[in-house]
Structures are given as C-alpha cells and as structure tokens.
Design an enzyme around this catalytic site. Structure first.
Site, PDB file in Angstrom:
ATOM      1  N   GLU A 166       0.799  -1.243   0.000  1.00 48.64           N
ATOM      2  CA  GLU A 166       0.000   0.000   0.000  1.00 48.64           C
ATOM      3  C   GLU A 166       0.830   1.291   0.000  1.00 48.64           C
ATOM      4  O   GLU A 166       0.620   2.201   0.799  1.00 48.64           O
ATOM      5  CB  GLU A 166      -0.959  -0.035   1.211  1.00 48.64           C
ATOM      6  CG  GLU A 166      -1.851  -1.252   1.179  1.00 48.64           C
ATOM      7  CD  GLU A 166      -2.649  -1.465   2.463  1.00 48.64           C
ATOM      8  OE1 GLU A 166      -2.708  -0.562   3.302  1.00 48.64           O
ATOM      9  OE2 GLU A 166      -3.192  -2.567   2.626  1.00 48.64           O
ATOM     10  N   GLU A 271      -6.276 -10.697  -0.812  1.00 52.17           N
ATOM     11  CA  GLU A 271      -7.016 -10.461   0.436  1.00 52.17           C
ATOM     12  C   GLU A 271      -8.522 -10.348   0.188  1.00 52.17           C
ATOM     13  O   GLU A 271      -9.198  -9.497   0.712  1.00 52.17           O
ATOM     14  CB  GLU A 271      -6.521  -9.175   1.112  1.00 52.17           C
ATOM     15  CG  GLU A 271      -5.030  -9.125   1.352  1.00 52.17           C
ATOM     16  CD  GLU A 271      -4.592  -7.864   2.060  1.00 52.17           C
ATOM     17  OE1 GLU A 271      -5.455  -7.140   2.600  1.00 52.17           O
ATOM     18  OE2 GLU A 271      -3.379  -7.582   2.104  1.00 52.17           O
TER      19      GLU A 271
END
Ligand code: G3I
Length: 379
Positions: A166, A271
């Site tokens: 991220e 995820e």
C-alpha cells in the site's frame, strides 16, 4: 497425537463426509464433494489468511476447513513489523514460526505478509532516541536489518513475500508515509533488494487495495516499470480485492488484471472479501485510517443475512471467480482474507462491532450455499 495431527486426520475424515452445500448433514457420503483446492488445482492456488487463534491451533473447526479447502496460507497479522520487531533489535518469532510450521505440515504454499507497510509499523522505526526523524542512512539500515533478519529466517520455507504494502494512494501518487518522507520513493527498491538478498529464491510482491481505480492502477504500473528498469526483482502484483456488493467494477478489475499481467509479473488476488454492509467510509478498499462511529442503520443484518442478500453475495463471488478463471493464465493465486465470517476484519472496519458476511464460510465454518457454484465454475 498432537493438535495438528488430530486436525489433519479429522480434517481428512470430515473432507470425505463434508458437503459443500450448507445444510447437508455432516458424515453423509457426497461422491462428488470437491474442495476449493481440488476444483482449482490446475488453475491457481486458493488461499486464506490465518489469525493468531488459528495459527496457535486453538480453532480446530477453522483449521479443518483450512486443511481441506485451501493450499495456500498467509498470516493476517503476526508477521507485521509491530508484532515481529516491536522494539529495535527485539524480534518475536514464536507466532510466525508456528504459522510457517503449520503451512509446512500441510504442504501449503506459504506467503509472508508483510515486510514494509506504513500501517502497524512501530514508531521506533523512524525516530532517534530524541524523537527526531532518523537519517536516510539509519532508516535504510533499519529496513535492511528488519528484512534480512525475517526473510533469511524463513529462507526456502516461505514461497513469496508481500515486500511493500500500500505505497500508492487512490490518485496514483506515492503515499506520504514516514518511509516516503525520509527516503522518497527509494524505500521501495531498497525493500525489494534487501528481500532478494536475503532469499534469492523467494517470490517478491507489491500488494495494494482498490487496484481497480484507474489512477491507482496507473501508479502501480509506473512503480513496477521503474523497479524493472532499475533491474530490481519483482515477481508479482497483489490485488487485495476488498470488495462490496457494488464496488469494485468487474470491468475495471479486468483492466487491472490485464495491465498488471502485461508487465510480465504474476497477478494475484491477495485479500479477497465482499462486504454486504452499507458503505460507511468515503473511501472504498482498506484505508485503515478511515473509521466511522457505530450506527444501527449501517448494521442491518445483526440477526442473520436474508436469503436475497446471500444470493446477491453469491452472484458477486461467482462473477469475480469467473473473471479470475477467464484470466487463469495470468493469475497465480486467489486468497480469501479469512476463513469464516466471524474472523473477518470487516466486522470492525470502518465501523467497530458490526456483523458482516464477507467470506466463503459462515460463523460456524459451514460453506455458504454458493460455494458449490464457485466449485462448479472450475469444471
Ligand atoms: O491482538 C490484539 C489483542 O491482543 C488486543 O486485545 C486487540 C484490541 O486492541 O487488538 C489485537 O490486535 C488487533 C489485530 O488486528 C488482531 O485482531 C489490532 O489491534 C488490529 O489493528 C489488527 O487489525 C488488522 C489490520 O490489518 C491492521 O493490522 C486486521 O486484523 C487485518 O485483517 C488487517 O489486514 C490488512 C492487511 O494486513 C493489509 N491490507 C488491508 C487489510 C485490511 O485492513
């Protein structure tokens, strides 16, 4: 016989009797009962994230599902820097060791998550003893030591690492994290270089959420091309796929799969979950800083999920698995972010204390009705 041996044996017994459609009594022989890992064996890995209770063997019901249904695992939290090096030079490997041993005992593809992330990074990482930001040199050495200590410990045992997590914002710009503030974009190639030095055989991934947003997709493509142009090894790009019933769009998700694959790296779903709850955050995805206060109107299914919503959830899962199958030549793994609904972070983000239903197995680790549809897609 230890817990793990019990699980493996009981898991095999349940796998024989277990039905894939909820409601069928356990123990009934279901000839064509296939599991996710069996159905997708020649397509891509099907994985799940494990929480600490599961890693420690405390949740036998969940572990039976893990052993039967999945062939890849990732640690949801125990390998994050705040947990594995809470103080400089003090490493805590007990939980990570158990995680890797569990994967090895079950012959699984094991993923390390994650080495460098702005969130859950301990404060000491970025400051000196006076509380001032450390120099480039000090932060570089702290990153090197962190990555080398962890990756070399599991050399040849962990198959792939979420090296950087991220680092790109929804607008495609670099996230102004402490790593970026002190090192600029250099922290990214440094992290990949250190990981490769520590285990030259491990696959190395960049991982992010909301990758279907065009500007974010472009930012990740730019980051990846720069690494490749600089001769830095990057083997895969992780699309986290934290979805809702109406976001992200299949069309934009497909564009991301294609654009990432065109970089000649593996594409992986890392995820996945699909929330059925009203969206309370301005952002979609997993911007952890985005939280909101509890409000009954945002928690409509406390007593259970109505059949129409279960059908809607099933249709969304089928549509995404259909897309992944369409691009199975590009996709190496599809990992769910948790085993059963009760394990999901979505029950507490962006609003704490809600009842969500984002995964493939319910709060009793029973398969959702649409699992059989996902299995049949692979035929
Ligand atoms: O283990 C402690 C417990 O001892 C304590 O009593 C409790 C209350 O403070 O906290 C527990 O730790 C929590 C941990 O989850 C385990 O439940 C942390 O506070 C909480 O911050 C942590 O949340 C995790 C979150 O990342 C932040 O690390 C979620 O479980 C996890 O699902 C989530 O996963 C992230 C991925 O790593 C990266 N991509 C986004 C994804 C969702 O945010």
């Amino acid at each position: 016989m230890n817990v793990l041996q019990t699980i493996i044996l009981s898991g095999l017994a349940v796998a024989v009797g277990m039905s894939c459609t909820s409601g069928q009594p356990q123990g009934e022989q279901v000839d064509s009962a296939k599991t996710l890992k069996e159905a997708y064996a020649d397509k891509f890995y099907v994985g799940t994230a494990l929480d600490l209770g599961q890693i420690k063997g405390h949740n036998v019901a969940a572990l039976e599902v893990v052993q039967q249904q999945f062939n890849s695992i990732v640690a949801e939290n125990c390998m994050k820097s705040e947990n594995i090096q809470p103080q400089e030079g003090v490493f805590f490997f007990d939980d990570a060791d158990k995680f890797v041993e569990l994967g090895e005992k079950n012959g699984m593809h094991i993923v390390g998550h994650n080495l460098i992330w702005h969130s859950q990074a301990p404060d000491w990482f970025f400051v000196d003893k006076h509380g001032n930001d450390v120099s480039r040199e000090v932060l570089t050495e702290r990153m090197r030591n962190h990555i080398h200590t962890i990756v070399s410990r599991y050399k040849g045992r962990i198959h792939g690492w979420d090296v950087v997590n991220e680092a790109i914002l929804d607008n495609g710009e670099y996230r102004p994290s402490k790593f970026y503030e002190i090192l600029g974009e250099d922290f990214i190639p440094l992290a990949f270089k250190f990981a490769h030095q520590a285990d030259p055989e491990a696959e190395l991934y960049y991982n992010d959420y909301s990758t279907a947003i065009p500007a974010k997709r472009a930012g990740i493509v730019r980051l990846t091309k720069k690494l490749q142009d600089d001769g830095i090894q990057i083997d895969g790009l992780g699309m986290q796929e934290h979805h809702g019933l109406s976001h992200a769009s299949l069309e934009e998700t497909e564009k991301t799969i294609i654009d990432f694959a065109n970089l000649r790296v593996k594409v992986m779903v890392t995820e996945m979950d699909i929330s059925v709850l009203p969206h309370a955050s301005p952002h979609v995805g997993a911007e952890l800083a985005d939280t909101a206060a509890y409000n009954e109107s945002f928690d409509p299914y406390k007593e259970g999920l109505p059949a129409d919503k279960m059908n809607e959830l099933g249709a969304r899962y089928v549509s995404f698995f259909n897309l992944y199958l369409k691009h199975q030549d590009k996709i190496s793994r599809v990992t769910l972010w948790g085993v059963g609904d009760g394990d999901s972070w979505k029950n507490n983000w962006p609003i704490e204390g809600r009842t969500d239903y984002p995964l493939l197995f319910d709060r009793h680790y029973q398969p959702k009705p649409f699992l059989v549809d996902i299995l049949e897609l692979a035929n």
